[in-house]
Scaffold this active site. Sequence first.
Site, mmCIF file in Angstrom:
data_model
loop_
_atom_site.group_PDB
_atom_site.id
_atom_site.type_symbol
_atom_site.label_atom_id
_atom_site.label_comp_id
_atom_site.label_asym_id
_atom_site.label_seq_id
_atom_site.Cartn_x
_atom_site.Cartn_y
_atom_site.Cartn_z
ATOM 1 N N ASP A 96 0.015 4.368 0.780
ATOM 2 C CA ASP A 96 -0.865 5.375 0.194
ATOM 3 C C ASP A 96 -1.837 5.867 1.269
ATOM 4 O O ASP A 96 -2.602 5.074 1.824
ATOM 5 C CB ASP A 96 -1.649 4.668 -0.930
ATOM 6 C CG ASP A 96 -2.002 5.578 -2.075
ATOM 7 O OD1 ASP A 96 -2.369 6.730 -1.797
ATOM 8 O OD2 ASP A 96 -1.935 5.116 -3.228
ATOM 9 N N ASP A 196 -2.878 10.825 -1.204
ATOM 10 C CA ASP A 196 -3.905 10.851 -2.241
ATOM 11 C C ASP A 196 -4.579 12.226 -2.302
ATOM 12 O O ASP A 196 -4.927 12.787 -1.253
ATOM 13 C CB ASP A 196 -4.948 9.782 -1.860
ATOM 14 C CG ASP A 196 -5.956 9.516 -2.942
ATOM 15 O OD1 ASP A 196 -5.557 9.060 -4.024
ATOM 16 O OD2 ASP A 196 -7.166 9.756 -2.708
ATOM 17 N N GLU A 246 -0.282 13.711 -4.314
ATOM 18 C CA GLU A 246 -1.010 13.719 -5.582
ATOM 19 C C GLU A 246 -1.816 15.007 -5.624
ATOM 20 O O GLU A 246 -2.653 15.253 -4.747
ATOM 21 C CB GLU A 246 -1.948 12.516 -5.678
ATOM 22 C CG GLU A 246 -2.594 12.434 -7.047
ATOM 23 C CD GLU A 246 -3.864 11.609 -7.094
ATOM 24 O OE1 GLU A 246 -4.209 11.110 -8.167
ATOM 25 O OE2 GLU A 246 -4.533 11.481 -6.045
ATOM 26 N N HIS A 320 -2.350 3.911 -11.761
ATOM 27 C CA HIS A 320 -3.564 3.094 -11.801
ATOM 28 C C HIS A 320 -4.788 3.877 -12.256
ATOM 29 O O HIS A 320 -5.877 3.320 -12.309
ATOM 30 C CB HIS A 320 -3.798 2.522 -10.401
ATOM 31 C CG HIS A 320 -4.017 3.621 -9.398
ATOM 32 N ND1 HIS A 320 -3.013 4.490 -9.004
ATOM 33 C CD2 HIS A 320 -5.127 4.023 -8.746
ATOM 34 C CE1 HIS A 320 -3.507 5.366 -8.156
ATOM 35 N NE2 HIS A 320 -4.790 5.113 -7.979
ATOM 36 N N ASP A 321 -4.630 5.155 -12.539
ATOM 37 C CA ASP A 321 -5.759 5.975 -13.007
ATOM 38 C C ASP A 321 -5.615 6.364 -14.475
ATOM 39 O O ASP A 321 -6.496 7.030 -15.022
ATOM 40 C CB ASP A 321 -5.836 7.281 -12.198
ATOM 41 C CG ASP A 321 -6.120 7.061 -10.731
ATOM 42 O OD1 ASP A 321 -6.821 6.084 -10.397
ATOM 43 O OD2 ASP A 321 -5.635 7.864 -9.910
HETATM 44 C C1 GLC Z 1 -6.805 9.447 -6.467
HETATM 45 C C2 GLC Z 1 -6.561 7.987 -6.715
HETATM 46 C C3 GLC Z 1 -7.752 7.406 -7.388
HETATM 47 C C4 GLC Z 1 -8.945 7.569 -6.487
HETATM 48 C C5 GLC Z 1 -9.125 9.030 -6.058
HETATM 49 C C6 GLC Z 1 -10.044 9.135 -4.897
HETATM 50 O O1 GLC Z 1 -6.927 10.165 -7.636
HETATM 51 O O2 GLC Z 1 -5.377 7.814 -7.428
HETATM 52 O O3 GLC Z 1 -7.585 6.070 -7.765
HETATM 53 O O4 GLC Z 1 -10.102 7.151 -7.128
HETATM 54 O O5 GLC Z 1 -7.910 9.612 -5.656
HETATM 55 O O6 GLC Z 1 -9.466 8.611 -3.737
#
Ligand code: GLC
Length: 548
Positions: A96, A196, A246, A320-321
């Site tokens: 990641d 990310d 993402e 995980h979110d």
């Molecule tokens: C992404 C991650 C999340 C994190 C955010 C900031 O959305 O999945 O867990 O808090 O980015 O890095």
Amino acid sequence: MLDLGEKTVYQIYPKSFRDADGDGFGDLRGIIEKLDYLQGLGVDYLWLTPVFPSPQNDNGYDVADYCAIDPRFGTMADIEELISRSERRGLKVMLDMVFNHTSTFHEWFQKALAGDKEYQDYYIFREGSGEEPPTNWQSKFGGPAWEYVPSLGKWYLHLYDVTQADLNWKNPRVREELKGVIRFWKEKGVKGFRFDVVNLISKPEHFENDFQGDGRRFYSDGPHIHEYLKELVRDTGIGEMMTVGEMSSTHLKDCIRYSNPQEQELSMCFQFHHLKVDYKNGEKWSLTEPDRMELKRLFEEWQTGMQRGHGWNALFWCNHDQPRIVSRFGDEGPYWKESAKMLGSCIHLMQGTPYIYQGEELGMTNPHFREIGQYRDVESLNYYEILLGQGKTEEEALQILAARSRDNSRTPMQWSGEANGGFTEGTPWIEPAGNYGEINARMQAEDEDSILHFYKTLIRIRKEKALISKGSIAFLMQDNSDVLAYSRAYRDEELIVLNNLTDREITVSAEPAWSRYEKLLGNYEGCRLEGGSVVLRPFETIALEKRG
Ligand code: GLC
């Protein structure tokens, strides 16, 4: 060429996966212990969320050093061993890359704070008096997106936590540093990357107040985003690797460009529109029932839109979110197993690459925490205060957290009915859900009818059938809000997939030809195809196949 359609990715949240040394905190050796399980599932890639040195204010998404391992997770030798032992079992490791921001404890930010101008240009600093931030933008974790540094007389931008400072991608030195990080991990044998919130890296030329929202319209899919991605991919040679971005508050037209192979940006995108259908007026912290019609509309828009534009979707419900999907769109009661299977088949038979988040293959549920002291996530803790500030009672605020907190998915993986679900012999950093006695991997491994076995089948048939990995998709029964239905086609083969999204029996009309189709998969015995209709039992999923 990677055949993206045949692959399945398994997401590991190392902190909650398996703790091998008993400190209550999952680790790399814990993942090594579980390689048999992962190989048995049949997945192709293991995506690990960040294991780099970090103050853990955002559970590792606040990276203090991109090219090292946090001692809480293990050592460089451990990750090398994990990579090589995984490879021997046909599993590839994906890491990641959190490139929108660094932790403020990163050496670069520390140098910036000490007054080094060169390093200040690694971040987004703006001169100003301490009274008023440069813009009214809001952090995604609540509160202003700017923090004042009195010793410098400057503000810095942080779209997330105050200890996550946004990097300045306009600065070519920053881009070179980050390319170095990719090369470092590539040499270690990493075979893919998840980027990310990567569509937030390109900020606008001029910073202005947002009187319509929190600022996101100015920096999501920003002005130079496609340029930056192309450059990163070209200069690190990751064009042939598995990469997923993402994308936060993104647009279809941008996701087509991010993932169309001709653009040479990424393999695929995560977008979240379908996971906002239970947000009241688009507001995460305000509860409402899921809008199933909107869910269906969004799947159709993204599936057929990406197909037309030759883009590629990452298929997922959980990470995980996100709260656990069975607690959210399924049923924790009598139809727990049926609904978990239906939700799995619903996305696994679509066009794209499916992702499984640890425990999803067991039908793990939200933990239903009752006290604020049970929560760990910075976002939940901030919003608890914000909700109270808005006049909500403690009970109301806790009810919202119980549905929306990211901690819902971060509770320990449920391996067995032993203490703490077999996650740790110590005290876990976060409490496990109370149902690990009934929902765990050991029990499901022995049960042919388990959710775990159903997921294994989903993973396997994707590899066996070009109809699933390569076929086109079209949506059916668009006016029926209770049933998500689609067909897949490849050469003269066809697959019909019907998913009852409700806990009621639903009758839909059937094409005469379906009576000659074979049942490929389902979560009930047989198929109630009667006359001109199909009766779908509560949360039934059924896939009917026409062979060419
Ligand atoms: C992404 C991650 C999340 C994190 C955010 C900031 O959305 O999945 O867990 O808090 O980015 O890095």
